[in-house]
Each structure stands twice: as C-alpha cells, then as structure tokens.
Design a protein around this motif. Structure first.
Motif, PDB file in Angstrom:
ATOM      1  N   SER A   1       8.906   2.014  21.199  1.00 27.57           N
ATOM      2  CA  SER A   1       7.859   2.688  21.958  1.00 27.57           C
ATOM      3  C   SER A   1       7.683   4.126  21.491  1.00 27.57           C
ATOM      4  CB  SER A   1       8.191   2.659  23.450  1.00 27.57           C
ATOM      5  OG  SER A   1       7.254   3.441  24.168  1.00 27.57           O
ATOM      6  N   MET A   2       6.403   4.548  21.397  1.00 23.94           N
ATOM      7  CA  MET A   2       6.055   5.939  21.115  1.00 23.94           C
ATOM      8  C   MET A   2       5.470   6.605  22.355  1.00 23.94           C
ATOM      9  SD  MET A   2       4.232   5.379  17.396  1.00 23.94           S
ATOM     10  CE  MET A   2       3.983   7.125  17.061  1.00 23.94           C
ATOM     11  N   GLY A   3       5.511   5.894  23.500  1.00 26.08           N
ATOM     12  CA  GLY A   3       5.008   6.443  24.745  1.00 26.08           C
ATOM     13  C   GLY A   3       3.596   6.005  25.071  1.00 26.08           C
ATOM     14  N   GLU A   4       3.104   6.487  26.214  1.00 27.54           N
ATOM     15  CA  GLU A   4       1.766   6.143  26.704  1.00 27.54           C
ATOM     16  C   GLU A   4       0.928   7.392  26.853  1.00 27.54           C
ATOM     17  OE1 GLU A   4       1.886   4.014  30.349  1.00 27.54           O
ATOM     18  OE2 GLU A   4       2.963   2.279  29.534  1.00 27.54           O
ATOM     19  N   ASP A   5      -0.413   7.210  26.743  1.00 27.27           N
ATOM     20  CA  ASP A   5      -1.306   8.328  27.025  1.00 27.27           C
ATOM     21  C   ASP A   5      -1.728   8.284  28.498  1.00 27.27           C
ATOM     22  OD1 ASP A   5      -3.278   6.379  27.300  1.00 27.27           O
ATOM     23  OD2 ASP A   5      -4.143   6.734  25.324  1.00 27.27           O
ATOM     24  N   GLU A   6      -2.610   9.208  28.886  1.00 23.51           N
ATOM     25  CA  GLU A   6      -3.012   9.310  30.289  1.00 23.51           C
ATOM     26  C   GLU A   6      -3.726   8.068  30.794  1.00 23.51           C
ATOM     27  OE1 GLU A   6      -5.351  12.807  30.558  1.00 23.51           O
ATOM     28  OE2 GLU A   6      -3.654  14.187  30.296  1.00 23.51           O
ATOM     29  N   GLU A   7      -4.351   7.288  29.902  1.00 25.49           N
ATOM     30  CA  GLU A   7      -5.089   6.091  30.296  1.00 25.49           C
ATOM     31  C   GLU A   7      -4.224   4.843  30.289  1.00 25.49           C
ATOM     32  OE1 GLU A   7      -8.405   5.934  27.667  1.00 25.49           O
ATOM     33  OE2 GLU A   7      -9.438   7.622  28.626  1.00 25.49           O
ATOM     34  N   GLY A   8      -2.928   4.997  30.007  1.00 26.99           N
ATOM     35  CA  GLY A   8      -2.027   3.848  30.025  1.00 26.99           C
ATOM     36  C   GLY A   8      -1.945   3.098  28.717  1.00 26.99           C
ATOM     37  N   ASN A   9      -2.590   3.613  27.660  1.00 25.23           N
ATOM     38  CA  ASN A   9      -2.513   2.978  26.346  1.00 25.23           C
ATOM     39  C   ASN A   9      -1.170   3.321  25.703  1.00 25.23           C
ATOM     40  OD1 ASN A   9      -5.226   2.153  26.649  1.00 25.23           O
ATOM     41  ND2 ASN A   9      -5.924   4.133  25.872  1.00 25.23           N
ATOM     42  N   SER A  10      -0.457   2.314  25.251  1.00 19.27           N
ATOM     43  CA  SER A  10       0.863   2.534  24.653  1.00 19.27           C
ATOM     44  C   SER A  10       0.802   2.387  23.136  1.00 19.27           C
ATOM     45  CB  SER A  10       1.887   1.565  25.241  1.00 19.27           C
ATOM     46  OG  SER A  10       1.503   0.226  25.010  1.00 19.27           O
ATOM     47  N   ARG A  11       1.667   3.141  22.455  1.00 16.53           N
ATOM     48  CA  ARG A  11       1.774   3.078  20.995  1.00 16.53           C
ATOM     49  C   ARG A  11       3.188   2.640  20.634  1.00 16.53           C
ATOM     50  NH1 ARG A  11      -1.885   5.835  17.819  1.00 16.53           N
ATOM     51  NH2 ARG A  11      -0.263   6.692  16.448  1.00 16.53           N
ATOM     52  N   TRP A  12       3.266   1.834  19.579  1.00 12.50           N
ATOM     53  CA  TRP A  12       4.524   1.236  19.160  1.00 12.50           C
ATOM     54  C   TRP A  12       4.665   1.383  17.647  1.00 12.50           C
ATOM     55  CZ3 TRP A  12       7.606  -0.963  22.991  1.00 12.50           C
ATOM     56  CH2 TRP A  12       6.990  -1.096  24.252  1.00 12.50           C
TER      57      TRP A  12
ATOM     58  N   GLU B   1       0.822  -1.211   0.000  1.00 11.73           N
ATOM     59  CA  GLU B   1       0.000   0.000   0.000  1.00 11.73           C
ATOM     60  C   GLU B   1       0.862   1.271   0.000  1.00 11.73           C
ATOM     61  OE1 GLU B   1      -3.174   0.172  -0.317  1.00 11.73           O
ATOM     62  OE2 GLU B   1      -3.666  -1.952  -0.108  1.00 11.73           O
ATOM     63  N   GLY B   2       2.190   1.112  -0.020  1.00 17.06           N
ATOM     64  CA  GLY B   2       3.077   2.257  -0.073  1.00 17.06           C
ATOM     65  C   GLY B   2       3.469   2.813   1.277  1.00 17.06           C
ATOM     66  N   ALA B   3       3.163   2.110   2.347  1.00 13.70           N
ATOM     67  CA  ALA B   3       3.479   2.595   3.695  1.00 13.70           C
ATOM     68  C   ALA B   3       4.916   2.260   4.065  1.00 13.70           C
ATOM     69  CB  ALA B   3       2.523   1.987   4.708  1.00 13.70           C
ATOM     70  N   SER B   4       5.494   3.151   4.843  1.00 16.90           N
ATOM     71  CA  SER B   4       6.851   2.906   5.338  1.00 16.90           C
ATOM     72  C   SER B   4       6.861   2.594   6.826  1.00 16.90           C
ATOM     73  CB  SER B   4       7.733   4.127   5.072  1.00 16.90           C
ATOM     74  OG  SER B   4       7.216   5.275   5.749  1.00 16.90           O
ATOM     75  N   GLU B   5       5.705   2.806   7.511  1.00 10.76           N
ATOM     76  CA  GLU B   5       5.641   2.587   8.955  1.00 10.76           C
ATOM     77  C   GLU B   5       4.344   1.881   9.340  1.00 10.76           C
ATOM     78  OE1 GLU B   5       8.063   6.426  10.726  1.00 10.76           O
ATOM     79  OE2 GLU B   5       5.934   6.660  10.228  1.00 10.76           O
ATOM     80  N   ILE B   6       4.463   1.098  10.398  1.00 10.11           N
ATOM     81  CA  ILE B   6       3.294   0.440  10.989  1.00 10.11           C
ATOM     82  C   ILE B   6       3.244   0.832  12.454  1.00 10.11           C
ATOM     83  CG2 ILE B   6       2.178  -1.766  11.523  1.00 10.11           C
ATOM     84  CD1 ILE B   6       3.985  -2.996   9.336  1.00 10.11           C
ATOM     85  N   VAL B   7       2.057   1.199  12.940  1.00  7.97           N
ATOM     86  CA  VAL B   7       1.878   1.567  14.345  1.00  7.97           C
ATOM     87  C   VAL B   7       0.932   0.564  15.004  1.00  7.97           C
ATOM     88  CG1 VAL B   7       0.946   3.288  15.945  1.00  7.97           C
ATOM     89  CG2 VAL B   7       2.328   4.015  13.985  1.00  7.97           C
ATOM     90  N   GLY B   8       1.344   0.074  16.149  1.00  8.06           N
ATOM     91  CA  GLY B   8       0.490  -0.816  16.937  1.00  8.06           C
ATOM     92  C   GLY B   8       0.105  -0.158  18.246  1.00  8.06           C
ATOM     93  N   VAL B   9      -1.076  -0.489  18.739  1.00  8.46           N
ATOM     94  CA  VAL B   9      -1.581   0.085  19.990  1.00  8.46           C
ATOM     95  C   VAL B   9      -1.872  -1.042  20.970  1.00  8.46           C
ATOM     96  CG1 VAL B   9      -3.395   1.495  21.060  1.00  8.46           C
ATOM     97  CG2 VAL B   9      -2.610   2.013  18.731  1.00  8.46           C
ATOM     98  N   TYR B  10      -1.471  -0.829  22.214  1.00  7.44           N
ATOM     99  CA  TYR B  10      -1.821  -1.777  23.286  1.00  7.44           C
ATOM    100  C   TYR B  10      -2.664  -1.053  24.312  1.00  7.44           C
ATOM    101  CZ  TYR B  10      -1.363  -4.583  27.542  1.00  7.44           C
ATOM    102  OH  TYR B  10      -1.634  -5.283  28.685  1.00  7.44           O
ATOM    103  N   ARG B  11      -3.900  -1.514  24.483  1.00  5.68           N
ATOM    104  CA  ARG B  11      -4.813  -0.967  25.488  1.00  5.68           C
ATOM    105  C   ARG B  11      -4.929  -1.984  26.610  1.00  5.68           C
ATOM    106  NH1 ARG B  11     -10.254  -0.004  22.562  1.00  5.68           N
ATOM    107  NH2 ARG B  11     -10.849   0.684  24.643  1.00  5.68           N
ATOM    108  N   PRO B  12      -4.312  -1.748  27.753  1.00  5.51           N
ATOM    109  CA  PRO B  12      -4.299  -2.754  28.826  1.00  5.51           C
ATOM    110  C   PRO B  12      -5.670  -2.951  29.461  1.00  5.51           C
ATOM    111  CG  PRO B  12      -3.328  -0.704  29.603  1.00  5.51           C
ATOM    112  CD  PRO B  12      -3.579  -0.528  28.132  1.00  5.51           C
ATOM    113  N   THR B  13      -5.997  -4.212  29.737  1.00  3.14           N
ATOM    114  CA  THR B  13      -7.188  -4.567  30.500  1.00  3.14           C
ATOM    115  C   THR B  13      -6.764  -5.559  31.571  1.00  3.14           C
ATOM    116  OG1 THR B  13      -7.848  -6.522  29.219  1.00  3.14           O
ATOM    117  CG2 THR B  13      -8.544  -4.368  28.370  1.00  3.14           C
ATOM    118  N   SER B  14      -7.716  -5.977  32.371  1.00  5.00           N
ATOM    119  CA  SER B  14      -7.396  -6.934  33.435  1.00  5.00           C
ATOM    120  C   SER B  14      -7.081  -8.319  32.881  1.00  5.00           C
ATOM    121  CB  SER B  14      -8.571  -7.031  34.420  1.00  5.00           C
ATOM    122  OG  SER B  14      -9.742  -7.479  33.751  1.00  5.00           O
ATOM    123  N   ARG B  15      -7.374  -8.565  31.577  1.00 10.47           N
ATOM    124  CA  ARG B  15      -7.234  -9.914  31.043  1.00 10.47           C
ATOM    125  C   ARG B  15      -6.216 -10.034  29.914  1.00 10.47           C
ATOM    126  NH1 ARG B  15     -12.739 -13.097  30.287  1.00 10.47           N
ATOM    127  NH2 ARG B  15     -11.190 -14.763  30.264  1.00 10.47           N
TER     128      ARG B  15
END
Length: 640
Positions: free
Chosen positions: A599-610, A570-584
C-alpha cells in the motif's frame, strides 16, 4: 393496443396509487437508492417524468454516489425547445441505471456551439453530444430546382457539426435519423419526386446510415420510433407552433426511454440473458396437465402461432449473442421432452444455456442461473405470463428486468421487442459466439462441482492464454469490455472506440488484450489492461478490467506476469496500481494486496495506490501461455 404499446410504455408496470406520495417522500427515504429506481421503473407520463426529475434535482451531490447510478454528461443541441424534454431524459435515464447530467446549448445555436471551442458544450467535458435536429433544420421547405444540391448541403451541414464537436469537445455525437412530416405534397406520388421533402429525407437517412461505420458516432433511429407510433402522433403541429417542441408530449416519454437505452448500451448496461417461463409463455397450455399433444403450438392455430412467434424472437436473440435460460415450475424430464419431441418447437435444448425446471421459487432459480452463467442479476430479463410471478421477482430481485405482458399471447413477442432490453451499439463475430461462452460457463460449473479440489479443476480445464496489444480487429470488443465491466474494474475509467484507437498508437502507453481458451471452447477476450509510463523506471496500471466469467481460474496472476514482463522490457523497476472504489467494484477492493502489492496510502476521495517491484510472478496457475505481447511499433498498429 396499436401504437399505445410504445406511447404508453406498456412493457412497464403502471405507477401504483401511492406513486405520487412516495415521490414526495423521496428525499427523506431511508432506502433512497432503491426508492429512486422503483419510482423510475414504471410507465410514466411526460408530467410524471418531469416531477421525478425535479425531485432528483433535490438530491445533493454527496448523496448521488450512494444511488448506484452511473454518471453520464450529455451535451444537447437542437433546433427545437428542450425545456420540457430534458427533465424527461433525466428521469428516464434512471430507469437504465444512469445519473444523467444534461448540458444544453442555447435554442437554435447548433453551428455556433459546435464551432466555438469555448462554448457551453465544448467546454463541459461531455461524454457525448446529442444532435436533436429534425427535418426543419436540415431539409428545406417544399421543392427545389436542384434537389441533389440541396441534399448535399444538408449532408455537409450535419457532417460539419459532427466533425466540429469531435474536434472541439473530444466527444462523439449521437446522431438522429430524420422523421418526415405526415403531410405530403403529391400524395402517393410524393416519394417518386426527388425534390419533395419526403424523398429528400429518405435519401438523407440512407446516406447517414451508410457512413456511420466510418465514425465514432452513435445512431439514435428516431425515424424508426416514429414509424412505430405513427408520424401523426410523433409531431403535434400545435405544440410546435406554440412551444417549438419537435417531439410531441405524447411521444416524448418513448423518445426519452429510447435515448436512455442507447446511453445504457454505451455504458455497457444492456441485458445479456433472456430467462423464459414455459407453460403459457412459450407454448399454450400446461404440459403437466395437457400432455405434449395437448399443447397449443404451431401453424394453423392463431394461439399456437403466437407462441411460435415468441420462440422465434428468442431464437433470433440467441443468434445475436443473448443467452437463453429456462425457469419454470415443472417436472424437468417432461419439460425437456417437449424441447426434444414436439415437432413445432422452434427452440431446442441446445439453444438453452441453463435449464431450471423444478418446484423451487423462481427468484432462487434466477439467482442460480446468473451464478451458472457468471452474470450479474442485472443482466437478466425474465419473461413470464403469470402476473403473480412477475410481481414476486420485481419485489425480491428488483434489478432483474420483468416486462409486463398483455393477456393476448399474440402481443408477447412485440412487447418483449418493444422493451429494448438488448440494445446494441455494435455487433461483431464475438457477439455471435457469446451464447457459446455462456453455455460453456454452465458446463464449467458442473465440472467444478465434480472436481476434488481447485487444482484438479483448473488442471482439467486445459487452459491456454494469449496476450496481444490493442489492434484494429479487437478495437470494437475492447471498447465494449471497457464500457460494460463494472465489478472487476480497478479504476472504472471509460474509453470509447475512438479513444481506444488513440491509446493503441500512444508511445507512452502499452496495451494488452487477453484471450482465454479451454477444453470447453474459446472464452474470447476476457481482460483488458492499459499501462502508462509515469517515470523512466515506473509504470502505472491505468486500467485493468476482466470478465467475471473467468474469475477463480488464476487468470489475474497470468495477466500480472505479462504486465511485469512488459514493464521489465521497458526498463521499469516498479509497477503502481490504482483502485478507485465505486458501488459496484467492491469485488476487487483487495485485488492488489492479494497479488503482493504494498500500500502507498489513500487520497481524500478514498482512491488507494499500490506498488510492486517488477520481480517475476511466482506460483502461476496451470495455464499455458500460447502468445505474449510482441513489441509492436505504434505506426504499425495504426496501419492495421
């Protein structure tokens, strides 16, 4: 027992004497999550459910996440009064692992709420809308001069409501079958006259069942519930006239539990494995003392026939995709001999995915069974005639479902069926094949124990992987996986069948369904990925989930390689993944880091981007790619 089995929820243990005291102490309990589930796990009356719901309402929003309950927002409209019913729904949902948020429309304003885009229900972002409508709203009183026309009007009214909620709320409806009143106009002749209410309700239900498959809506078969308890118990005329209660207070706990089961199935919480004790559970007697010839099993003996009924139900569950396992304090060879040689055994060894007959404690055996099948303990149901064993499992493994059994084995099968642990919202050929998946998992576990190292083990499996975009054939299974997957699920976003179909034709989305086969057979669909175009050179992994039964085999690396291939195309040079933590989903906390993302850091809710470049993935496991995702135009997907 009669209808008390259902009205009193007799498959659940009775509340202990200190139940009310523990309820009062709930908000201060140090182990609040365990205590909430414990309090809800008993056979509670309408009043007890209401008291529990009030206590739950005192738990702050910040504390709810720690309870480990899955949130579900449910819109409800009705021609009856819901004030006494809604608390029972909320408390019963906890029993099924759900924190239920009910958005209730004004009394009787069903059409208004459906048609108003800015109405309470349509603006609340509900995940589903319960149409708690009974015959009084849809079927006219008495006879009519034109019964077919009256029936068409009722059908059209319901269809218009369902369509409006789907369009304005973006949510499927939970549609109820209608329960006829116990009173008849012509007695035994009533059903033969098309103009009677009883005949019209029967025709209405038949039409409803016939067209459900063409919609994303869910069915709540209230008519079947009323058949089980009796319509005279279902309807209380005094409660209707005084408070407009369309379900009697006596029957409402059963109704609430049934709705909780359905919501649990929608969220993928239905149980997947039935673990059976042997002596005095699936046959009469103790094989170690009585011998095979002394067991009570088979036709001609009322007790023996009762145990045959238990085995028949277990075999039927096996046929619809429920795994069967054995956990018994017994000699393994002797126990297996009964399966092989007793002429009246309905179950045979090839029905059993894991056979644990030994002298270990049953809690350890259940943990071993779950591990062998790659299932969470919350997927297990344990059937045992011994009250002490049941109490032990409830104490040590509270997430395992353990039905109470009466002393009479004639009622074992009915009690297990009444509990509804294996509630379904769909049924496919992949469901039929699932028991084979579980049995193969157990065989793989044996092979892994014999392999010298991981590479030898993976190589010996002779795995083949197939990638394809979402399609109409796999849509039902994709929706099931999205609903059920909690542990290996990076964002835990939920998409229903309707939304899955929309994703398949969205030009800004690329979808992947993953299937895996090995020397033991077909594993079926094991992973689902949804990719979204963020910018011209960046794609985001919206959802990535995988069945835990294929963990440790390198499948995630193969899936990443396919994601990279698609993004590069598709012509992309980057892929970003998101981790939204839950109890499970702690299992995948380090997923992206382990695959080389930065790592691209975390937001206020603890969701991390990679983030990762679309450079090819190296060091792939020994898995043959039998098929990659083809570039299919959205229009051709929609036509499938």
């Amino acid at each position: 027992m009669s209808n008390d089995l259902y009205l009193q929820l007799q498959w659940l243990p009775k509340p202990p004497e200190d139940w009310r005291m523990r309820l009062k102490q709930l908000t201060d309990a140090p182990n609040q999550a365990e205590e909430v589930r414990y309090l809800a796990s008993h056979a509670l009356s309408a009043s007890q459910l209401e008291h529990l719901a009030r206590r739950l309402g005192r738990i702050g929003a910040s504390e709810r996440e720690s309870l480990g309950l899955t949130p579900f927002r449910l819109g409800i409209v009705s021609n009856g009064n819901l004030d006494l019913l809604v608390p029972q729904l909320v408390a019963s949902a906890v029993r099924h692992g759900i924190w239920l948020d009910c958005v209730v429309g004004p009394y009787g304003q069903i059409h208004q709420q459906a048609l108003d885009p800015a109405g309470i229900i349509n603006s609340a972002q509900c995940q589903a809308v319960l149409l708690a409508i009974d015959y009084r709203d849809l079927v006219p009183e008495g006879q009519t001069d034109d019964p077919p026309a009256a029936l068409r009007i009722a059908q059209q009214k319901l269809s218009a409501i369902r369509t409006a909620f789907l369009e304005n709320a973006g949510a499927p409806s939970i549609v109820q079958t209608l329960v006829p009143p116990p009173e008849s106009l012509f007695g035994n002749f009533d059903r033969r006259l098309s103009g009677t209410r009883r005949a019209q309700i029967a025709a209405f239900n038949q039409d409803l069942l016939g067209n459900m498959a063409q919609t994303p809506d869910y069915l709540l078969d209230v008519a079947a519930m009323a058949e089980q308890v009796g319509t005279a118990s279902w309807y209380a005329p005094d409660e209707w006239h005084m408070a407009k209660l369309s379900v009697s207070l006596r029957a409402s706990p059963y109704y609430a539990d049934q709705l909780g089961r359905l919501l649990g199935a929608i969220l993928g919480k239905s149980r997947r494995c039935l673990v059976l004790d042997l002596d005095n559970t699936i046959w009469g007697g103790v094989v170690g003392d009585d011998g095979i010839g002394g067991l009570r099993l088979g036709q001609g003996d009322p007790v023996g026939e009762a145990f045959v009924a238990v085995q028949q139900l277990a075999r039927d569950l096996h046929g619809r995709g429920v795994a069967l396992a054995i956990s018994s304090k017994n000699d393994d060879t002797l126990a297996r001999t009964v399966f092989r040689e007793h002429p009246d055994m309905v179950l045979r060894e090839d029905h059993i995915a894991v056979f644990q007959a030994n002298w270990s404690d049953k809690a350890s055996n259940l943990a071993a069974i779950a591990g062998s099948l790659s299932l969470d303990l919350s997927s297990l149901v344990f059937l045992d005639d011994n009250p002490a064993e049941r109490a032990l499992i409830r104490q040590r493994l509270p997430v395992v479902a353990v039905p109470e059994l009466p002393s009479d084995p004639a009622l074992f099968a009915r009690t297990l069926a009444a509990a509804g642990y294996f509630e379904a919202i769909a049924f496919s050929q992949e469901d039929v094949a699932r028991t084979g998946f579980y049995a193969s998992n157990a065989q793989r576990a044996v092979l892994a124990g014999k392999a010298a190292n991981l590479d030898d083990y993976l190589g010996s499996l002779a795995m083949e992987i197939r990638f394809a975009p979402f399609d109409a054939m796999g849509q039902e299974r994709i929706a099931q996986l999205i609903a059920k997957s909690n542990q290996f699920n990076l964002t835990t976003k939920r998409y229903n069948g309707l939304e899955v179909g929309r994703l398949a034709v969205d030009p800004t989305v690329r979808t992947i369904q993953v299937r895996l086969q090995d020397c033991f057979g077909d594993n079926g669909m094991v992973s689902v990925v949804i990719l979204r175009c963020a910018t011209s050179d960046r794609w985001v992994i919206d959802s990535w989930l995988m069945s835990c039964r294929v963990l440790g085999r390198g499948v995630e690396k193969m899936v990443l390689a396919e994601i990279v291939r698609i993004a590069r195309a598709e012509g992309a040079s980057e892929i970003v993944g998101v981790y939204r933590p839950t109890s499970r989903n702690v299992l995948v906390r380090d997923h992206y880091e382990g695959l080389g993302f930065s790592s691209m850091g975390e937001d206020e809710e603890g969701n991390s981007r990679w983030i990762r470049s679309t450079a090819p993935v190296l060091d792939l496991p020994p898995i043959k790619v039998a098929q990659s995702v083809e570039q299919v135009e959205p229009a051709s997907l929609a036509a499938q």
